[in-house]
Design a protein around this motif. Structure first.
Motif, short mmCIF file in Angstrom:
data_model
loop_
_atom_site.label_atom_id
_atom_site.label_comp_id
_atom_site.label_asym_id
_atom_site.label_seq_id
_atom_site.Cartn_x
_atom_site.Cartn_y
_atom_site.Cartn_z
N LEU A 100 -1.42 -6.06 5.61
CA LEU A 100 -1.20 -4.77 4.96
C LEU A 100 0.27 -4.41 5.14
O LEU A 100 0.81 -4.48 6.25
CB LEU A 100 -2.07 -3.68 5.57
N THR B 82 0.82 -1.20 0.00
CA THR B 82 0.00 0.00 0.00
C THR B 82 0.86 1.26 0.00
O THR B 82 1.95 1.31 0.57
CB THR B 82 -0.91 0.04 1.24
N VAL C 56 -7.84 -0.06 4.11
CA VAL C 56 -6.62 0.72 4.24
C VAL C 56 -6.94 2.13 4.73
O VAL C 56 -6.29 2.66 5.64
CB VAL C 56 -5.85 0.78 2.90
N SER D 19 -9.37 -1.26 -0.24
CA SER D 19 -9.03 0.16 -0.19
C SER D 19 -9.72 0.84 0.98
O SER D 19 -9.13 1.70 1.67
CB SER D 19 -9.42 0.84 -1.51
N THR E 280 1.92 3.93 5.91
CA THR E 280 2.34 3.40 4.60
C THR E 280 3.85 3.51 4.40
O THR E 280 4.34 3.25 3.30
CB THR E 280 1.63 4.14 3.46
N SER F 173 -3.42 4.11 -2.12
CA SER F 173 -4.21 2.89 -1.99
C SER F 173 -5.53 3.12 -1.27
O SER F 173 -6.46 2.33 -1.40
CB SER F 173 -3.40 1.82 -1.25
N ALA F 174 -5.61 4.18 -0.49
CA ALA F 174 -6.83 4.44 0.29
C ALA F 174 -7.89 5.19 -0.50
O ALA F 174 -8.96 5.50 0.03
CB ALA F 174 -6.46 5.25 1.54
#
Length: 540
Positions: free
Chosen positions: A72, A25, A40, A37, A51, A29-30
């Motif tokens: 993650l 990520t 995250v 997603s 991250t 990615s969020a």
């Protein structure tokens, strides 16, 4: 273990049945709308996850996710360097019990270099040496899927990364073997195994042939051992017929005791790694056989042991090299340059476009550069630039060192054309100056890999370097379409000839077992993991 590349979004990766889903990520990615997603985004907002490269958040049996375990993993900016660091940070996850299939998902838009970095870091994490263990603990992981959104450049990047993995693992396998399981004769059989790959042929010269060639320096090093020497000659013919080849020469001292100038006992076991240059030549040819680039390459390996005995060469002895130049052997532990000088002389018969030798040559290079960069010496600026560029592309870096004429003054001898050592000062440079006397006007480079070929301590083992650097250099020569001009290592459009039939069985034959993952799809600008420095200097 199989590696596979799949074009999957994060939503599709969540539906992929596997034992472990690793989600690389970045901050981007969020921003998606799928379940991963959103997960995250929620973890970032709650402050439970960051991250930064290598940051982790483990989870189990998530709703709407097929994998039992989810991890993650922060990938920083998503660059090749950050991705390599991220995958290396979760190395233990690949060897966890009960993980037979894993998916490594890029939850962001990635490029070829980052994918290649992930492939190489994962391969490094999954490598396990087993040959001489009665009850090896094999990882349960059998398949690793790399999942990323569709991108035209990823399949070619994956292919090159796969070939580099196979080459590095072959080099790593042979370098890791104890000296009684990697004799000069065994190394020669490994080379013969590579001749089963398309375009590769092999010729082995024994003691009688080497004596006929007049390789007096090489024979002097070997004369103290009961194991017969082998001079290994590999050819890969992928380029135009008659085109000048690239010639690579590997130092193959399968065990270096120092000879009469005996090394200290501490850590002498690591001198099995003194054939790291030879191992990298084998690894390069494994990768060339898979990718089939349009370039001609000759590989030469001078293989023998350096041991003390009643027949061993003595300090003060004078020997005559294949070139006719005489050498006073002032230190029998400076043997690598003696076997290489005859191999470099032999290489001239191929009229090489460029001549590159690779050797775990000097402890002085370890002091100068540590375990991060290999030492590079070159008589040709274009060749030096090409090798440096290839190393940067492969994340297998080198650093250019000087070759001023004045450094050669210490090699003067009262009893021969030269001595084989010139004192402690600038030891890696004076060793290179010794070798330079045997290359004439040929475009030549010397890679001193004493600091990069292996690691010591708890992580003791071969690194497989500099296979990545050598492979990307050769691919760059193909991209230029002319063997006579060294090229910088830029992105390469395709893998030259057909690669559909590249079989990892040749690697298994050469290694006597399966050292690497099974090749799956396509090619790359790869990235070899950065290495930690060793605890003590290497041999001279």
């Amino acid at each position: 273990m199989n590696f596979e590349l799949k074009s999957l979004t994060t939503a599709a990766a969540a539906r992929e049945k596997c034992d472990l889903l690793l989600v690389l990520t970045t901050a981007a990615s969020a921003q998606g709308s799928d379940a991963l997603s959103a997960l995250v985004a929620h973890a970032l907002k709650a402050g439970d996850f960051e991250t930064g490269a290598g940051k982790q958040l483990p989870m189990y049996n998530l709703p709407a996710v097929a994998a039992r375990r989810v991890l993650l993993v922060g990938a920083g900016s998503g660059s090749a360097r950050d991705v390599r660091q991220a995958v290396a940070a979760v190395a233990s996850a690949f060897k966890a019990p009960g993980v037979a299939k894993a998916v490594l998902c890029f939850a962001f838009e990635t490029q070829g270099p980052a994918l290649a970095a992930a492939v190489l870091a994962a391969s490094d994490a999954c490598y396990t040496y087993t040959l001489t263990k009665s009850k090896p603990q094999l990882p349960t992981l059998q398949k690793l899927v790399f999942a990323a959104p569709a991108h035209a450049s990823l399949a070619p990047a994956f292919k090159i990364a796969q070939a580099q993995v196979h080459g590095m693992d072959l080099a790593r396998e042979w370098a890791n073997r104890p000296a009684n399981h990697a004799t000069p004769s065994m190394l020669a059989e490994a080379a013969r195994g590579l001749a089963k790959l398309p375009g590769i042929s092999c010729k082995i010269h024994g003691p009688a042939e080497v004596a006929k060639l007049g390789m007096g320096a090489f024979m002097a090093v070997a004369q103290g051992s009961a194991q017969p020497l082998r001079f290994i000659e590999l050819h890969y013919n992928g380029g135009a017929k008659g085109a000048a080849p690239q010639v690579v020469v590997g130092k193959g001292i399968t065990f270096d005791s120092g000879g009469i100038s005996l090394k200290p006992a501490a850590d002498m076991d690591e001198m099995k790694y003194d054939m790291g240059g030879a191992a990298s030549v084998l690894g390069l040819f494994q990768a060339l056989g898979e990718l089939q680039p349009a370039v001609n390459v000759v590989g030469l390996i001078a293989a023998c042991e350096n041991l003390p005995s009643s027949t061993a060469v003595k300090p003060g002895d004078v020997v005559t090299s294949m070139s006719g130049q005489t050498v006073e052997i002032l230190n029998t532990d400076a043997e690598g340059r003696l076997v290489l000088c005859d191999a470099l002389t032999y290489a001239a018969r191929f009229k090489p476009a460029a001549l590159i030798d690779i050797a775990t040559l000097t402890g002085a290079c370890v002091i100068a550069l540590g375990g991060l960069r290999s030492g590079l010496f070159a008589t040709d600026d274009a060749l030096a630039t090409a090798l440096q560029s290839a190393g940067d592309t492969a994340q297998d870096p080198c650093w250019r060192m000087p070759l001023d004429e004045e450094y050669g003054e210490g090699l003067k001898s009262n009893f021969a054309d030269m001595g084989n050592v010139a004192g402690r000062a600038a030891g890696s440079v004076t060793a290179a100056k010794f070798l330079q006397r045997f290359v004439g006007d040929t475009s030549w480079a010397h890679l001193d890999i004493a600091g990069t070929a292996w690691k010591s301590g708890a992580a003791k083992g071969s690194t497989g370097r500099p296979v990545g650097l050598l492979l990307h250099y050769m691919l760059a020569q193909e991209s230029r379409g002319a063997a006579g001009k060294p090229a910088t290592a830029k992105a390469r459009p395709a893998a030259g000839k057909t690669a559909a039939k590249r079989a990892s069985t040749a690697a298994r034959t050469a290694a006597g077992k399966s050292p690497a993952a099974t090749p799956v799809v396509t090619e790359a600008k790869a990235a070899a993991p950065a290495r930690t420095r060793r605890s003590k200097p290497a041999q001279a």
